[in-house]
Design an enzyme around this catalytic site. Structure first.
Site, short mmCIF file in Angstrom:
data_model
loop_
_atom_site.label_atom_id
_atom_site.label_comp_id
_atom_site.label_asym_id
_atom_site.label_seq_id
_atom_site.Cartn_x
_atom_site.Cartn_y
_atom_site.Cartn_z
N TYR A 182 40.56 44.67 32.70
CA TYR A 182 40.30 44.69 31.25
C TYR A 182 39.71 46.03 30.83
O TYR A 182 40.22 46.70 29.93
CB TYR A 182 39.33 43.55 30.86
CG TYR A 182 38.71 43.74 29.48
CD1 TYR A 182 39.47 43.64 28.33
CD2 TYR A 182 37.34 44.03 29.35
CE1 TYR A 182 38.90 43.83 27.06
CE2 TYR A 182 36.76 44.21 28.09
CZ TYR A 182 37.55 44.12 26.95
OH TYR A 182 36.98 44.32 25.71
N LYS B 231 41.21 49.04 28.40
CA LYS B 231 40.54 49.53 27.19
C LYS B 231 40.28 51.04 27.30
O LYS B 231 40.43 51.79 26.34
CB LYS B 231 39.22 48.78 26.93
CG LYS B 231 39.37 47.32 26.54
CD LYS B 231 40.12 47.09 25.23
CE LYS B 231 39.33 47.49 24.01
NZ LYS B 231 40.02 47.08 22.75
N THR C 9 35.03 48.99 23.79
CA THR C 9 33.95 48.26 24.44
C THR C 9 33.07 49.20 25.28
O THR C 9 33.55 50.24 25.75
CB THR C 9 34.56 47.18 25.36
OG1 THR C 9 33.54 46.64 26.18
CG2 THR C 9 35.64 47.75 26.28
N ASP C 10 31.84 48.78 25.52
CA ASP C 10 30.97 49.56 26.41
C ASP C 10 31.41 49.46 27.87
O ASP C 10 30.97 50.24 28.72
CB ASP C 10 29.50 49.11 26.26
CG ASP C 10 29.25 47.65 26.61
OD1 ASP C 10 30.21 46.92 26.91
OD2 ASP C 10 28.07 47.24 26.58
N GLU C 11 32.30 48.49 28.18
CA GLU C 11 32.69 48.30 29.59
C GLU C 11 33.46 49.50 30.14
O GLU C 11 33.57 49.65 31.35
CB GLU C 11 33.54 47.03 29.74
CG GLU C 11 32.79 45.79 29.32
CD GLU C 11 33.33 44.49 29.92
OE1 GLU C 11 34.19 44.55 30.80
OE2 GLU C 11 32.86 43.44 29.49
P1 NAD Z 1 39.51 37.81 20.85
O1 NAD Z 1 40.16 37.58 22.17
O2 NAD Z 1 38.63 36.76 20.27
O3 NAD Z 1 40.65 38.08 19.74
C1 NAD Z 1 41.75 38.92 19.98
C2 NAD Z 1 42.77 38.68 18.87
O4 NAD Z 1 43.88 39.56 19.12
C3 NAD Z 1 43.33 37.26 18.83
O5 NAD Z 1 43.37 36.79 17.50
C4 NAD Z 1 44.73 37.40 19.39
O6 NAD Z 1 45.65 36.44 18.89
C5 NAD Z 1 45.10 38.82 18.98
N1 NAD Z 1 46.11 39.42 19.87
C6 NAD Z 1 46.09 39.45 21.23
N2 NAD Z 1 47.20 40.04 21.70
C7 NAD Z 1 47.92 40.41 20.61
C8 NAD Z 1 49.17 41.08 20.44
N3 NAD Z 1 49.90 41.45 21.49
N4 NAD Z 1 49.61 41.32 19.18
C9 NAD Z 1 48.88 40.92 18.10
N5 NAD Z 1 47.71 40.25 18.21
C10 NAD Z 1 47.24 40.02 19.44
O7 NAD Z 1 38.78 39.20 20.98
P2 NAD Z 1 37.39 39.69 20.34
O8 NAD Z 1 36.29 39.27 21.22
O9 NAD Z 1 37.39 39.36 18.91
O10 NAD Z 1 37.56 41.28 20.53
C11 NAD Z 1 38.19 42.06 19.51
C12 NAD Z 1 38.20 43.51 19.96
O11 NAD Z 1 36.86 43.97 20.17
C13 NAD Z 1 38.94 43.76 21.27
O12 NAD Z 1 39.62 44.98 21.17
C14 NAD Z 1 37.82 43.85 22.31
O13 NAD Z 1 38.21 44.66 23.39
C15 NAD Z 1 36.71 44.49 21.49
N6 NAD Z 1 35.34 44.18 21.91
C16 NAD Z 1 34.94 42.87 22.09
C17 NAD Z 1 33.59 42.61 22.42
C18 NAD Z 1 33.10 41.18 22.62
O14 NAD Z 1 31.95 41.01 23.03
N7 NAD Z 1 33.87 40.16 22.31
C19 NAD Z 1 32.70 43.66 22.59
C20 NAD Z 1 33.15 44.98 22.41
C21 NAD Z 1 34.48 45.21 22.05
O1 DAU Z 2 30.45 44.40 26.95
C1 DAU Z 2 31.44 44.10 26.01
C2 DAU Z 2 32.37 43.07 26.58
O2 DAU Z 2 31.65 41.84 26.61
C3 DAU Z 2 33.66 42.90 25.79
O3 DAU Z 2 34.39 44.09 25.83
C4 DAU Z 2 34.51 41.76 26.35
O4 DAU Z 2 35.65 41.55 25.53
C5 DAU Z 2 33.66 40.51 26.37
O5 DAU Z 2 34.40 39.47 27.00
C6 DAU Z 2 32.34 40.74 27.12
O6 DAU Z 2 32.59 40.91 28.54
P1 DAU Z 2 31.63 40.24 29.65
O7 DAU Z 2 32.39 40.14 30.90
O8 DAU Z 2 30.30 40.88 29.69
O9 DAU Z 2 31.44 38.79 28.95
P2 DAU Z 2 31.49 37.29 29.52
O10 DAU Z 2 31.03 36.41 28.40
O11 DAU Z 2 32.76 36.97 30.20
O12 DAU Z 2 30.34 37.32 30.63
C7 DAU Z 2 29.01 37.67 30.31
C8 DAU Z 2 28.22 37.64 31.62
O13 DAU Z 2 28.11 36.27 32.06
C9 DAU Z 2 28.87 38.38 32.76
O14 DAU Z 2 27.87 39.01 33.57
C10 DAU Z 2 29.58 37.30 33.56
C11 DAU Z 2 28.68 36.09 33.36
N1 DAU Z 2 29.39 34.77 33.36
C12 DAU Z 2 30.45 34.61 32.53
C13 DAU Z 2 31.13 33.41 32.50
C14 DAU Z 2 32.33 33.23 31.60
C15 DAU Z 2 28.92 33.74 34.15
O15 DAU Z 2 27.92 33.89 34.89
N2 DAU Z 2 29.59 32.55 34.14
C16 DAU Z 2 30.70 32.34 33.35
O16 DAU Z 2 31.28 31.22 33.39
#
Ligand code: NAD
Ligand code: DAU
Length: 355
Positions: free
Chosen positions: A160, A164, A135-137
Site C-alpha cells: 500500500y 502511494k 499518506t504519512d506511510e
Molecule cells: P476508502 O477506502 O474509505 O475510500 C476509497 C474510495 O475510493 C472508495 O469510495 C472507493 O470506491 C474509491 N475507489 C477505489 N478504487 C477506485 C477506482 N479504481 N476508481 C474510482 N474510485 C475508486 O479510503 P479513505 O480512507 O477515505 O482514503 C482516501 C484517500 O486518503 C486515499 O488516497 C488514502 O490513501 C488517503 N489517506 C487515508 C488515510 C486514512 O487514515 N484513512 C490517511 C492518510 C491518507
Molecule cells: O497513516 C495513515 C494510514 O493509516 C492510511 O494511509 C491508511 O489508508 C489507513 O488504513 C491507516 O493505515 P494503518 O495501517 O495505520 O491503519 P489500520 O487501521 O489498518 O491499523 C492501525 C494500527 O492498528 C496498525 O498498527 C495495525 C493495528 N491493527 C489493525 C487492525 C485492522 C491491529 O492491531 N488489529 C487490527 O485488526
C-alpha cells in the site's frame, strides 16, 4: 476558496475521507460545481453522502480511474479546472494479500488522471490545480523519537505505502516535467464517522458491540498519530484554496497513541456507552499474529501547514473518539448494511490465522 477554480473533480468521494471532504466543500461553496467520481468498490458507499446528493452543485459519476477512455469522456463533459484526488485502495492488510490491485488503482489510476488533466488543460495551466491526497506511510517507520517532516526521505514498507509513494513521485514528476500545477498532502491516521470497519477503530467498535474478540497485532506497542477526519477535510479545503503550487504539506493530529493504549481507551468508553460492567470489553482483547512489515511508529510534524496556512486540529481526541463511538452506535443500519454481506468472507479470510 481563494483560487478561481469552479468545476472540481473529487475522486473517491463515496469513501471515508472523500465523503467528509465533499460534504464540507459542497455546502461551503454553493456557486462551485463538484463532481464525485467513484467506482464504488467495497469501500465506496453512497449512503455516506446521501445528505448532499440532491444539492444542485453536487454530481455523481460512477467511473473507474483505471479506465482511460471513461476519464477522457468525463474531463471533456465537465471541463474540470481542479482535481482533488482521493480514490485509492487504502487498506494495508488487503495490499499484503493483493499488491497488484494497489498498483492498478493507486499508481496507474493516478497517472491516468494526471494525463486526463494534462490533455484537457494542454499548456494553459492558469487557474488549474491537481491536488493529490497521500499518506504519512510513504515515509516509513520512526524510532522512539523524531517526526516526519516534508523533507523526510521516502521509505515505504507495505505494498500500500509503496503504491502511494509511487503515485506521489508521479505527481511531482508532472510538476517538474510539464509545469503542471500540483500539490500533495500526506496525512496521518484518520478516524471518525463512516470509516469502513476493516480499519482499527471501526473494526474494534463493531467487534465490541457484537462481543467478538479484538485482534491486536503483535505486542500492541505500535504507535499511530490520530486525526479527526473533519479536521483533515478542513486542511484539504485550506490547501486546495491557498496551498503553494509544487509544495507538500504534512497533516497530523499531534496525537500519538500506542495501539494498546488506544484500545484500552476505546474499550472503557464502550463499556460506559453500552452500560456494561467496567473492564468487560478489555476481556475481549486477544494478541494475535503480527502484520508482516508492520511499521513501528508514525508521527507527523504539522508545523508547516500551521505556520503557512494557519491550520491546526480542532477536535480533542477523547471527545472525537467519544463522538465517533456515538455515531457508530446510532447508525446501526449503516454498519449492518456493510458488515452483513461479503464483509463476513473478508473477515474470515483475513483473520483466519489470527483468531
Ligand atoms: P476508502 O477506502 O474509505 O475510500 C476509497 C474510495 O475510493 C472508495 O469510495 C472507493 O470506491 C474509491 N475507489 C477505489 N478504487 C477506485 C477506482 N479504481 N476508481 C474510482 N474510485 C475508486 O479510503 P479513505 O480512507 O477515505 O482514503 C482516501 C484517500 O486518503 C486515499 O488516497 C488514502 O490513501 C488517503 N489517506 C487515508 C488515510 C486514512 O487514515 N484513512 C490517511 C492518510 C491518507
Ligand atoms: O497513516 C495513515 C494510514 O493509516 C492510511 O494511509 C491508511 O489508508 C489507513 O488504513 C491507516 O493505515 P494503518 O495501517 O495505520 O491503519 P489500520 O487501521 O489498518 O491499523 C492501525 C494500527 O492498528 C496498525 O498498527 C495495525 C493495528 N491493527 C489493525 C487492525 C485492522 C491491529 O492491531 N488489529 C487490527 O485488526
Amino acid at each position: 476558496m481563494e483560487r478561481n477554480i469552479n468545476t472540481i473533480l473529487v475522486t473517491g468521494g463515496a469513501g471515508f475521507i472523500g465523503s467528509h471532504v465533499l460534504r464540507l466543500l459542497v455546502n461551503k461553496y454553493p456557486k462551485k460545481q463538484f463532481v464525485n467520481l467513484d467506482t464504488l468498490t467495497y469501500a465506496g458507499n453512497l449512503e455516506n453522502i446521501k445528505d448532499i446528493a440532491s444539492l444542485p452543485n453536487y454530481h455523481f459519476e460512477k467511473a473507474d480511474i483505471r479506465d482511460v477512455a471513461e476519464l477522457g469522456k468525463l474531463f471533456d463533459k465537465y471541463q474540470f479546472d481542479g482535481v482533488i484526488h482521493l480514490a485509492a485502495e487504502s487498506h494495508v492488510d488487503r495490499s499484503i494479500e493483493n499488491p497488484l490491485a494497489f498498483v492498478e488503482t493507486n499508481v496507474i489510476g493516478t497517472v491516468n488522471l494526471l494525463n486526463a488533466a494534462k490533455n484537457l488543460w494542454k499548456d494553459d495551466f492558469s487557474n488549474k490545480l491537481f491536488y493529490h491526497i497521500s499518506t504519512d506511510e510513504v515515509y516509513g517507520s520512526l524510532g522512539k523519537t523524531g517526526l516526519f517532516t516534508e523533507e523526510t526521505a521516502y521509505d515505504p514498507h507495505s505494498p500500500y505505502s509503496a503504491s502511494k509513494a509511487a503515485s506521489d513521485h508521479f505527481v511531482r514528476s508532472y510538476f517538474d516535467t510539464y509545469d503542471m500545477p500540483t500539490i500533495i498532502s500526506n496525512c496521518s491516521n484518520n478516524y471518525g464517522p463512516n470509516q469502513f470497519p476493516e480499519k482499527l477503530i471501526p473494526l474494534f467498535i463493531n467487534n465490541i458491540k457484537n462481543n467478538k474478540s479484538l485482534p491486536v497485532y503483535g505486542d500492541g506497542q505500535y504507535t499511530r498519530d490520530w486525526l479527526y477526519v473533519i479536521d483533515h477535510a478542513r486542511a484539504i479545503d485550506l490547501i486546495f484554496s491557498k496551498g503553494e503550487l509544487g509544495e507538500t504539506y504534512n497533516i497530523g493530529g499531534f496525537n500519538e497513541y500506542t495501539n494498546i493504549d488506544l484500545i484500552h481507551l476505546l474499550c472503557d468508553l464502550m463499556d460506559k456507552k453500552l452500560g456494561r460492567e467496567k473492564g468487560s470489553s478489555r476481556k475481549l482483547i486477544k494478541f494475535v499474529k503480527d502484520r508482516p512489515g508492520h511499521d513501528k511508529r508514525y508521527a507527523i510534524d504539522a508545523q508547516k501547514i500551521n505556520k503557512e496556512l494557519g491550520w491546526k486540529p480542532s477536535v480533542n481526541f477523547e471527545q472525537g473518539l467519544s463522538e465517533t463511538l456515538d455515531w457508530y452506535l446510532a447508525n446501526e443500519t449503516w454498519l449492518h448494511n456493510i458488515t452483513s454481506g461479503s464483509y463476513k468472507d473478508y473477515y474470515k479470510e483475513m483473520y483466519k490465522e489470527r483468531t
